[in-house]
Design a protein around this motif. Structure first.
Motif, PDB file in Angstrom:
ATOM      1  N   THR A  30      54.965  40.078  33.634  1.00  0.00           N
ATOM      2  CA  THR A  30      54.017  39.959  33.012  1.00  0.00           C
ATOM      3  C   THR A  30      53.693  39.315  34.870  1.00  0.00           C
ATOM      4  O   THR A  30      54.892  39.438  36.248  1.00  0.00           O
ATOM      5  N   GLY A  31      52.556  38.703  35.009  1.00  0.00           N
ATOM      6  CA  GLY A  31      52.496  37.932  36.255  1.00  0.00           C
ATOM      7  C   GLY A  31      52.585  38.944  37.601  1.00  0.00           C
ATOM      8  O   GLY A  31      51.665  39.955  37.579  1.00  0.00           O
ATOM      9  N   LYS A  32      53.283  38.802  38.394  1.00  0.00           N
ATOM     10  CA  LYS A  32      53.620  39.798  39.713  1.00  0.00           C
ATOM     11  C   LYS A  32      55.029  40.095  39.110  1.00  0.00           C
ATOM     12  O   LYS A  32      55.721  41.197  39.899  1.00  0.00           O
ATOM     13  N   SER A  33      56.032  40.176  38.241  1.00  0.00           N
ATOM     14  CA  SER A  33      57.271  40.122  37.477  1.00  0.00           C
ATOM     15  C   SER A  33      56.667  42.189  36.339  1.00  0.00           C
ATOM     16  O   SER A  33      56.995  41.652  36.122  1.00  0.00           O
ATOM     17  N   SER A  34      56.254  43.062  38.281  1.00  0.00           N
ATOM     18  CA  SER A  34      56.791  44.583  37.827  1.00  0.00           C
ATOM     19  C   SER A  34      55.422  44.304  36.464  1.00  0.00           C
ATOM     20  O   SER A  34      55.346  44.441  35.345  1.00  0.00           O
ATOM     21  N   PRO A  35      54.534  43.441  36.514  1.00  0.00           N
ATOM     22  CA  PRO A  35      53.491  43.327  35.253  1.00  0.00           C
ATOM     23  C   PRO A  35      53.097  44.646  34.838  1.00  0.00           C
ATOM     24  O   PRO A  35      52.751  46.133  35.043  1.00  0.00           O
ATOM     25  N   LEU A  36      53.371  45.087  32.796  1.00  0.00           N
ATOM     26  CA  LEU A  36      52.599  45.957  32.658  1.00  0.00           C
ATOM     27  C   LEU A  36      51.117  45.735  31.892  1.00  0.00           C
ATOM     28  O   LEU A  36      50.633  45.359  30.490  1.00  0.00           O
ATOM     29  N   GLU A  37      50.277  46.262  33.051  1.00  0.00           N
ATOM     30  CA  GLU A  37      49.135  46.166  32.903  1.00  0.00           C
ATOM     31  C   GLU A  37      48.002  46.975  32.041  1.00  0.00           C
ATOM     32  O   GLU A  37      48.944  48.095  32.294  1.00  0.00           O
ATOM     33  N   CYS A  38      47.157  47.344  31.777  1.00  0.00           N
ATOM     34  CA  CYS A  38      46.124  48.261  30.841  1.00  0.00           C
ATOM     35  C   CYS A  38      44.969  47.826  31.643  1.00  0.00           C
ATOM     36  O   CYS A  38      44.145  46.848  31.464  1.00  0.00           O
ATOM     37  N   GLU A  39      44.402  49.002  32.014  1.00  0.00           N
ATOM     38  CA  GLU A  39      43.485  48.971  32.039  1.00  0.00           C
ATOM     39  C   GLU A  39      42.027  49.385  31.463  1.00  0.00           C
ATOM     40  O   GLU A  39      41.554  50.375  30.203  1.00  0.00           O
ATOM     41  N   LEU A  40      41.584  48.083  31.048  1.00  0.00           N
ATOM     42  CA  LEU A  40      40.682  47.460  29.729  1.00  0.00           C
ATOM     43  C   LEU A  40      39.226  48.020  29.725  1.00  0.00           C
ATOM     44  O   LEU A  40      38.361  47.684  29.125  1.00  0.00           O
ATOM     45  N   GLY A  41      38.745  48.189  30.885  1.00  0.00           N
ATOM     46  CA  GLY A  41      37.505  48.481  31.103  1.00  0.00           C
ATOM     47  C   GLY A  41      36.575  47.295  31.414  1.00  0.00           C
ATOM     48  O   GLY A  41      37.417  46.190  31.116  1.00  0.00           O
ATOM     49  N   GLU A  42      35.666  47.349  31.350  1.00  0.00           N
ATOM     50  CA  GLU A  42      34.372  46.479  30.807  1.00  0.00           C
ATOM     51  C   GLU A  42      33.996  45.736  29.783  1.00  0.00           C
ATOM     52  O   GLU A  42      34.689  46.256  28.778  1.00  0.00           O
ATOM     53  N   THR A  43      33.062  44.819  29.847  1.00  0.00           N
ATOM     54  CA  THR A  43      32.532  44.239  29.147  1.00  0.00           C
ATOM     55  C   THR A  43      31.995  45.238  27.629  1.00  0.00           C
ATOM     56  O   THR A  43      31.501  45.894  28.414  1.00  0.00           O
ATOM     57  N   PRO A  44      32.375  44.799  26.771  1.00  0.00           N
ATOM     58  CA  PRO A  44      32.125  45.769  25.055  1.00  0.00           C
ATOM     59  C   PRO A  44      30.746  45.495  25.428  1.00  0.00           C
ATOM     60  O   PRO A  44      30.103  44.503  25.898  1.00  0.00           O
ATOM     61  N   ASP A  45      29.848  46.204  24.623  1.00  0.00           N
ATOM     62  CA  ASP A  45      28.520  46.443  23.854  1.00  0.00           C
ATOM     63  C   ASP A  45      28.305  45.712  23.263  1.00  0.00           C
ATOM     64  O   ASP A  45      28.381  46.145  22.322  1.00  0.00           O
ATOM     65  N   ASN A  46      28.140  44.266  22.941  1.00  0.00           N
ATOM     66  CA  ASN A  46      27.476  43.392  21.898  1.00  0.00           C
ATOM     67  C   ASN A  46      26.308  43.573  21.459  1.00  0.00           C
ATOM     68  O   ASN A  46      26.710  43.837  19.785  1.00  0.00           O
ATOM     69  N   HIS A  47      26.099  44.805  21.288  1.00  0.00           N
ATOM     70  CA  HIS A  47      25.271  45.877  20.292  1.00  0.00           C
ATOM     71  C   HIS A  47      26.260  46.634  19.717  1.00  0.00           C
ATOM     72  O   HIS A  47      25.694  46.746  18.097  1.00  0.00           O
ATOM     73  N   LEU A  48      26.983  46.586  19.644  1.00  0.00           N
ATOM     74  CA  LEU A  48      28.160  47.663  19.024  1.00  0.00           C
ATOM     75  C   LEU A  48      28.385  46.570  17.623  1.00  0.00           C
ATOM     76  O   LEU A  48      28.891  45.614  18.349  1.00  0.00           O
TER      77      LEU A  48
END
Length: 507
Positions: free
Chosen positions: A132-150
């Motif tokens: 978490t934070g800056k302690s070797s974070p396990l980050e995920c690239e989760l993209g941009e804002t989803p399309d609200n029409h979906l």
């Protein structure tokens, strides 16, 4: 829990979710940088607290895999807010955040006021748990804002595709980021900073970390505060829906007993079920001005999004009082308030979750496949899909065993908490001989900051005893009264209540 956008609604909140025999840490540590005020400013301006004098930051290096001397070293980021006295107590308060996946140091910005009285005598210690934070974070690239029409299903599939890539990128190391490794890290921090004992405060998943540390290192713990108990063995596939339904039932019961609310909104639970069935038959696309930007936008509302909004609203006292209003307006086919609330929630990143660590803990410690024919909600269905491909980790043999201790423990629960209600506090209390369980009548998820609870925590930490505690003041923390809007005239727009903008889920 879920990150902004639809992720806030399709995963677990924030605020979720080890819980004794003593042992010695097998993890070696080296203090690479002394805790020093300059390090707080240099590390990241977002972590700097100009109004808190004497703050100190640094890193402590530990092995990612403590059993392998060739394993790489990872840095645990540590923040200390020294006591504002010349003779500080020898035992600090260590704050353990929730999530799982939340940065304790980022959370610290909100907490100087919460523990201001404790800090008059004791240091406050914040450690970003590994992953978490800056302690070797396990980050995920989760993209941009989803399309609200979906639809929710389309948004879920996009998110699952991103999560699967994240799982593959962390597959080799994820098994070393479950709770068992975090508690050994805490012991390394205690030893490195030279404290003989710790007082612990944990919220939601942080309560499990605190209980796990208490089990593993009982001689190093002076007292524990657990806010919103999330013990090992909750089995979210069975508990998640039940606890959500209980919280909504309490809100509906309050409205039923409030004459004006009953007349204005009717039977909230029946309306909610009817609305879910209506949306299941046909999702609704709503044109609405965004409550923050005033830009015109459209949003598709389906049962999953409705379910997510109701669940997330019940984490907060402020938002929960708006639920009768949202549900009633929608059942009358006035969907704008509901759509506005969804847009506001979708724009938030309430907790700064590291999602690789989040799913590593949930999938290995909390999720169990539902039994055949078992009713589950959308969050559990989604979690099952994610956990199907998430890297597996081994848990200690003692993981699901109750934590037995005679260390003083103060247990806090919000009666209306939709995820860690009082029954979980009672379940751990049975094996904690020196414990006291306080249930806050008007509390939801996270009650440490409500009413007199902060003062009770301070007194408990000072005495490290639950004896002779006068807790009658918590009875004054009543549920907020339901929001009662003025019924709009035909074709008149419904204005979003100001409380929707002012509210936020702290955990």
């Amino acid at each position: 829990m879920p990150h902004g956008k639809v992720r806030l609604l399709v995963s677990l909140c924030s605020m979720l979710l080890i819980a004794g025999c003593e042992k010695q840490s097998s993890t070696t540590a080296t203090l690479q940088t002394p805790l020093h005020e300059d390090n707080c400013r240099a590390a990241d301006d977002d972590w700097y607290f100009p109004i808190v004098k004497g703050q100190q930051c640094g890193v402590i290096a530990v092995r990612e895999n403590p059993a392998d001397n060739n394993s790489r070293m990872i840095d645990l980021h540590v923040l200390r807010l020294p006591a504002v006295t010349l003779r500080a107590a020898a035992d600090p308060l260590m704050i353990i955040s929730g999530g799982p996946g939340q940065s304790a140091i980022k959370l610290a910005k909100d907490f100087p006021w919460l523990f201001a009285d404790v800090r008059k005598q004791r240091d406050l210690i914040f450690v970003d748990q590994r992953g978490t934070g800056k302690s070797s974070p396990l980050e995920c690239e989760l993209g941009e804002t989803p399309d609200n029409h979906l639809s929710s299903e389309q948004q879920h599939q996009q998110f699952l595709d991103q999560l699967q890539q994240c799982a593959e990128s962390h597959a080799a190391v994820a098994p070393y980021y479950v709770t068992a490794f975090a508690i050994d890290d805490m012991e390394v921090v205690r030893q490195t900073l030279g404290y003989e004992k710790l007082n612990l405060w944990g919220v939601s998943y942080g309560t499990r970390v605190a209980l796990s540390y208490l089990r593993a290192y009982p001689q190093q713990v002076r007292s524990v505060i657990l806010d919103g108990v999330a013990p090992a063995g909750m089995d979210l596939s069975k508990s998640w829906l039940v606890d959500n339904q209980r919280a909504l039932a309490l809100i509906a019961e309050q409205c039923h007993g409030h004459e004006a609310c009953q007349q204005r909104y009717g039977d909230i639970q029946n309306h909610y079920q009817a609305l879910l069935e209506r949306l299941a038959g046909s999702a609704v696309t709503v044109d609405v001005n965004h409550p923050r930007t005033a830009h015109s936008t459209s949003l598709q509302i389906d049962p999953v999004k409705l379910e997510g909004l109701v669940r997330m609203s019940m984490y907060s006292r402020d938002l929960a009082r708006l639920l009768p209003f949202f549900i009633h307006e929608a059942i009358e086919q006035r969907y704008q308030p509901l759509a506005g609330a969804l847009l506001v929630m979708n724009d938030q990143d309430f907790t700064g979750i590291s999602y690789g660590m989040h799913y590593t803990v949930l999938c290995n410690e909390d999720y169990q496949a539902p039994e055949a024919g078992q009713e589950v909600n959308s969050s559990i269905r989604f979690m099952g899909q994610a956990c199907a491909f998430w890297p597996k980790a081994e848990l200690p043999d003692s993981y699901y065993q109750p934590v037995v201790s005679d260390v003083p423990v103060l247990i806090l629960s919000g009666d209306r908490d939709p995820v860690t209600p009082p029954r979980w506090g009672e379940s751990v209390k049975e094996n904690l001989s020196q414990s006291r369980h306080i249930v806050v009548p008007g509390g939801h998820h996270f009650v440490s900051g409500e009413g007199c609870v902060r003062q009770l925590m301070t007194l408990f930490i000072q005495s490290a005893s639950v004896q002779d505690m006068d807790t009658t003041c918590v009875n004054n923390i009543a549920p907020f009264q339901p929001y009662l809007s003025i019924a709009p005239a035909a074709n008149e727009p419904v204005i979003m209540p100001a409380a929707m903008e002012a509210s936020h889920d702290k955990h």
